[in-house]
Enzyme design. Structure first.
Site, short mmCIF file in Angstrom:
data_model
loop_
_atom_site.label_atom_id
_atom_site.label_comp_id
_atom_site.label_asym_id
_atom_site.label_seq_id
_atom_site.Cartn_x
_atom_site.Cartn_y
_atom_site.Cartn_z
N ARG A 304 73.37 29.80 14.61
CA ARG A 304 72.20 29.37 15.39
C ARG A 304 71.06 28.97 14.46
O ARG A 304 70.29 28.06 14.77
CB ARG A 304 71.77 30.43 16.40
N GLU A 709 64.30 33.56 25.18
CA GLU A 709 64.03 33.56 23.75
C GLU A 709 63.05 32.51 23.24
O GLU A 709 62.26 32.79 22.35
CB GLU A 709 65.36 33.39 22.98
N1 MTE Z 1 62.47 40.66 28.11
C1 MTE Z 1 62.34 42.00 28.24
N2 MTE Z 1 61.33 42.49 28.96
N3 MTE Z 1 63.22 42.85 27.63
C2 MTE Z 1 64.25 42.39 26.85
O1 MTE Z 1 65.03 43.18 26.32
N4 MTE Z 1 65.38 40.41 25.90
C3 MTE Z 1 65.21 39.01 25.49
C4 MTE Z 1 64.73 38.17 26.67
N5 MTE Z 1 63.60 38.80 27.30
C5 MTE Z 1 64.39 40.97 26.69
C6 MTE Z 1 63.48 40.14 27.37
C7 MTE Z 1 66.43 38.41 24.96
S1 MTE Z 1 66.81 38.66 23.35
C8 MTE Z 1 67.23 37.62 25.74
S2 MTE Z 1 68.58 36.86 25.08
C9 MTE Z 1 66.96 37.40 27.16
O2 MTE Z 1 65.80 38.08 27.60
C10 MTE Z 1 68.17 37.86 27.96
O3 MTE Z 1 67.98 37.77 29.31
P1 MTE Z 1 68.14 36.41 30.14
O4 MTE Z 1 69.33 35.70 29.59
O5 MTE Z 1 68.33 36.86 31.52
O6 MTE Z 1 66.88 35.64 29.93
N1 HPA Z 2 73.03 34.18 21.19
C1 HPA Z 2 73.08 35.49 21.47
N2 HPA Z 2 74.16 36.21 21.36
C2 HPA Z 2 75.27 35.61 20.94
C3 HPA Z 2 75.31 34.26 20.64
C4 HPA Z 2 74.12 33.50 20.78
O1 HPA Z 2 74.07 32.29 20.52
N3 HPA Z 2 76.56 33.95 20.26
C5 HPA Z 2 77.25 35.11 20.33
N4 HPA Z 2 76.48 36.11 20.74
MO1 MOS Z 3 69.15 37.87 22.94
S1 MOS Z 3 68.90 38.05 20.93
O1 MOS Z 3 70.39 36.65 22.74
O2 MOS Z 3 69.98 39.30 23.31
#
Ligand code: MTE
Ligand code: HPA
Ligand code: MOS
Length: 756
Positions: A304, A709
């Site tokens: 990534r 993210e």
């Molecule tokens: N928001 C909160 N409050 N707590 C979390 O742990 N994780 C983040 C983001 N927002 C997180 C968060 C990360 S690393 C990711 S990948 C996404 O939420 C995952 O959830 P989603 O795919 O439903 O957005």
């Molecule tokens: N993002 C988060 N988690 C993952 C990914 C990615 O792109 N690929 C494998 N695990």
């Molecule tokens: Mo988020 S770092 O892809 O859990």
């Protein structure tokens, strides 16, 4: 158990794993960690420790019935150390005891003799030794040397980037319960229940069908519970099996910080060529990622990184190598952004350096380098940048934030003030949505309608505070014309929705939302036929709304959904449906680093202004403006919260948070006393977050785009604004490594101050 998502978080009434009622017979699970960062275990004897009161079992690697390996990608991560230990904090023994005090006493009685070896703690040293966890990643496009030849100017440099602790409020934990039929139930604080299930099955040498993993809301994951949550699941399952009693293992904060991995620190060496207008003609870089002792998710993270070297910019010629350096530290892992933040930090730093060298406005230099329709719209990996709104967002943000005027005011302020300087910085983001490991882009759902018109939704996404459950209710509610109160999102369960992907890569709402929508569409279609005959409504004019059914041409006759469901049930119509979704049209060839790895890109921009005191390093965050494209937001309150939270988390990474190891590899910053995360007082004094309007994403769930993210990258604007304030003081561009702690600001200011 709750399906209430964010509401109980806000009220402080969410029951996390450690708050669940204590099952009869429960004992606690604890870890005896390696005291050294690198060495050979010559002798270990825990017979005396076993005699301690309140101790029920002590397990070593020899007691693992199955395979002593729990890494997600490679067989380089033991469940328990055998003869070799590779970081201070690596699990060596497991202890089941009545409580932590008993376990601690027992651990003091463990006799262990380790022949210490010199630890490698610096990725530069690992690089010199060619000590890599897997083959380095490489990407190139165009002729790099011709790119440099085309340039009017060249710029070379190095940027150091620090790591970051997740600091989720709920630490890692699991409660394993042996069931009478030989199977196990695991209540786990995880982003990836399926990974937990398989890791447990592998370590215990039982079938995955005998491991039921359930997750209700978790107190934050941020990537830290994607793979490393398997540890507590496996350890508690081993102890529970050995004792035949429920075992709850919840790490305390210090254990969590010492044992588990973080965002990868990285060092980047870069070289760019650019024209007199500041347009890049070539970019080459070498990244050394500090991966820690085993591979974990590092391959995907470095990948990534590789796919975000460009951020929002067209790079005609590019060549980059990314090295997975092995060090004697905890294995670094996923953290919001997943390798992209390091890449984006470097290219954004370069934008500032180029602008400074040419004495141009950095926002203008950025705009000149943006992806643009025509010949400047293909990424280094060959994906076309479609629906590009970079320029429109840029224009709108600079106008609404009054950029030109404030920039002039800051320059004027800087003329009038010797030791207090202001700086502004604009940071755009273009973040790819989809797992780059294409097959992971799948989701499934099962919906059950009950006779009173209420609905249970089973899906595979974990609620970790990001608002997924609320969003899934929005999807189900809109699709089925249901009141939110009538919908329950059931805790994730590997026996109901199997083979899930982690809730990660910001794909939770997309993958699960699409699956839920599909399941409900099918169920609705089946019921529509019945509605049409039963209530005599033409198919095309049936309306579902607020748990009522009616003919859009006769809106005064409304039938409660409850009545319909009862009639359908009596007519022997199934009230359940399931569906599967996979992201369409994406592919990626890892051997050539080309393809269309992302379903779409998320874009937006942040502009931050700081005022920093060069004598104390203290600074004020005067104002941050963020304009972010979420398409048709599923829930703007949630998205706004995600943007604010991600910005603050990103800002913490680049300013306050610093991980320090001693020269033996012990993590010194292992608690909130020494590791500073941002608090409420650290947010911008004036904080303006707006959605970029009018750009729904057709392929998204109800027109939305992922949110989790991408906004983390906006935190970089604080670092670069500080860099610009420092540069104003020094009278020339200052290279400011990450994190820009107050200490570092003072050091740089005094060093540069002497030169002025
Ligand atoms: N928001 C909160 N409050 N707590 C979390 O742990 N994780 C983040 C983001 N927002 C997180 C968060 C990360 S690393 C990711 S990948 C996404 O939420 C995952 O959830 P989603 O795919 O439903 O957005
Ligand atoms: N993002 C988060 N988690 C993952 C990914 C990615 O792109 N690929 C494998 N695990
Ligand atoms: Mo988020 S770092 O892809 O859990």
């Amino acid at each position: 158990m709750t399906d209430k998502g964010l509401e109980t978080h806000v009220l402080g009434t969410t029951r996390f794993l450690d708050d669940l009622d204590k099952p009869h017979n429960q004992v606690g699970g604890f870890v005896f960690p390696s005291p050294v960062a690198h060495g050979i275990i010559r002798e270990i004897d825990f017979t005396e420790a076993l005699q301690c009161p309140g101790v029920h079992a002590i397990l070593s690697a020899k007691d693992i019935p199955g395979v002593n390996s729990m890494g997600p990608a490679a067989e380089d991560e033991p469940v328990l150390a055998t003869s070799k230990v590779e970081y201070a904090g690596q699990a060596v023994l497991l202890v089941a005891a009545d409580n932590r005090a008993c376990a601690k006493k027992a651990m003091e009685k463990v006799k262990i003799r380790i022949e210490a070896l010199p630890p490698v703690l610096d990725p530069e040293v690992a690089f010199k030794n060619r000590d890599f966890l897997f083959n380095p990643l490489h990407i190139e496009r165009g002729e790099i040397n011709s790119g440099f030849d085309l340039a009017d100017h060249l710029l070379e440099g190095k940027l150091e980037i620090g790591g970051q602790e997740h600091f989720y409020l709920e630490t890692q934990g699991s409660l394993a319960t042996p069931l009478p039929d030989g199977s196990l139930h695991i209540a786990s604080g995880t982003q990836d229940p399926t990974a937990n299930q398989h890791a447990v099955a592998k370590a215990l040498n039982i079938e995955a069908s005998k491991v039921e993993v359930t997750v209700h809301v978790i107190g934050g994951g941020f990537g830290g519970k994607e793979t490393q949550s398997t540890w507590c699941a496996v350890w508690s399952a081993l102890l529970a099996t050995a004792c035949q009693r429920p075992v709850r293992m919840v790490l305390d904060r210090r254990e969590d910080m010492v044992f588990t991995g973080k965002r990868h620190p990285a060092v980047a060496y870069y070289k760019v060529g650019y024209t007199g207008e500041g347009v890049l003609t070539a970019y080459s870089s070498r990244f050394l990622f500090d991966c820690g002792y085993c591979s974990d998710l590092s391959y995907a993270i470095l990948e990534r990184c590789m796919l975000h070297l460009d951020n929002a910019y067209y790079l005609p010629a590019i060549q980059s190598d990314i090295y997975p350096c092995k060090t004697n530290k905890a294995s670094n892992t996923a953290l919001r952004g997943f390798g992209a933040p390091q890449a984006i930090a470097v290219i954004e730093h370069i934008m500032e350096e180029v602008a400074a060298a040419l004495d141009l406005d950095p926002a203008l230099v950025r705009q000149r380098n943006f992806y643009a329709p025509g010949s400047r719209n293909v990424t280094p990996y060959g994906q076309v940048v479609k629906d590009n709104v970079l320029k429109a967002v840029w224009q709108q943000l600079l106008t609404s934030a009054d950029y030109e005027k404030r920039k002039a005011a800051a320059a004027d302020f800087n003329k009038r003030n010797k030791f207090t300087k202001r700086g502004l910085a604009l940071v755009p983001v273009k973040f790819g949505i989809s797992y780059t490991t294409t097959f992971l882009n799948q989701g499934a759902a099962l919906v059950n309608l009950y006779k009173d018109g209420s609905l249970t939704v089973h899906q595979g996404g974990v609620e970790m505070g990001q608002g997924l459950y609320d969003k899934m209710k929005t999807v189900a509610g809109r699709e089925f014309g249901l009141k939110k109160e009538a919908i329950r999102i059931y805790p994730v369960n590997t026996m109901i929705i199997p083979n899930t992907s982690a809730t990660a890569a910001s794909t939770g709402s997309d993958l699960n939302g699409h699956a839920i929508k599909r399941a409900l569409d099918r169920l609705k279609k089946r019921l529509n036929g019945f509605i049409s005959t039963t209530y005599n409504i033409p198919l095309s004019s049936i309306v579902w709304e607020d748990s009522l059914i009616y003919d859009k041409n006769k809106p005064d006759i409304k039938h409660p959904l409850k009545d319909l469901v009862q009639k359908a049930h009596a007519a022997q119509i199934s009230l359940s449906e399931q569906a599967f979704y996979k992201t369409p049209g994406i592919y990626f060839d890892k051997t050539t680093a080309t393809g269309k790895p992302f379903y779409y890109f998320v874009t937006g921009m942040a502009l931050t202004e700081v005022e920093a005191n060069m004598l104390t390093g203290d600074y004020r965050l005067l104002r941050t403006d963020i304009l972010h494209d979420v398409g048709d937001s599923l829930d703007w309150a949630i998205d706004k919260g995600q943007i604010a939270g991600a910005f603050v988390q990103g800002m913490g990474w680049v300013t306050l948070e610093e991980l320090i190891h001693d020269n033996r590899g012990n993590l010194l910053t292992s608690g909130p006393d020494t590791y500073k995360i941002p608090g409420i007082a650290d947010i911008p004094e004036d904080f303006r977050i707006h959605p970029f309007p009018g750009n729904p994403f057709k392929g998204g769930i109800l027109g939305s785009r992922a949110i989790g993210e991408p906004p983390l990258m906006y935190g970089l604007s604080v670092w670069l604004a500080i860099k610009n304030a420092l540069s104003a003081y020094a009278g020339r561009a200052v290279i400011l490594h990450i994190p820009a702690t107050k200490e570092r600001i003072v050091m740089y200011a005094s060093a540069y101050g002497k030169m002025v």
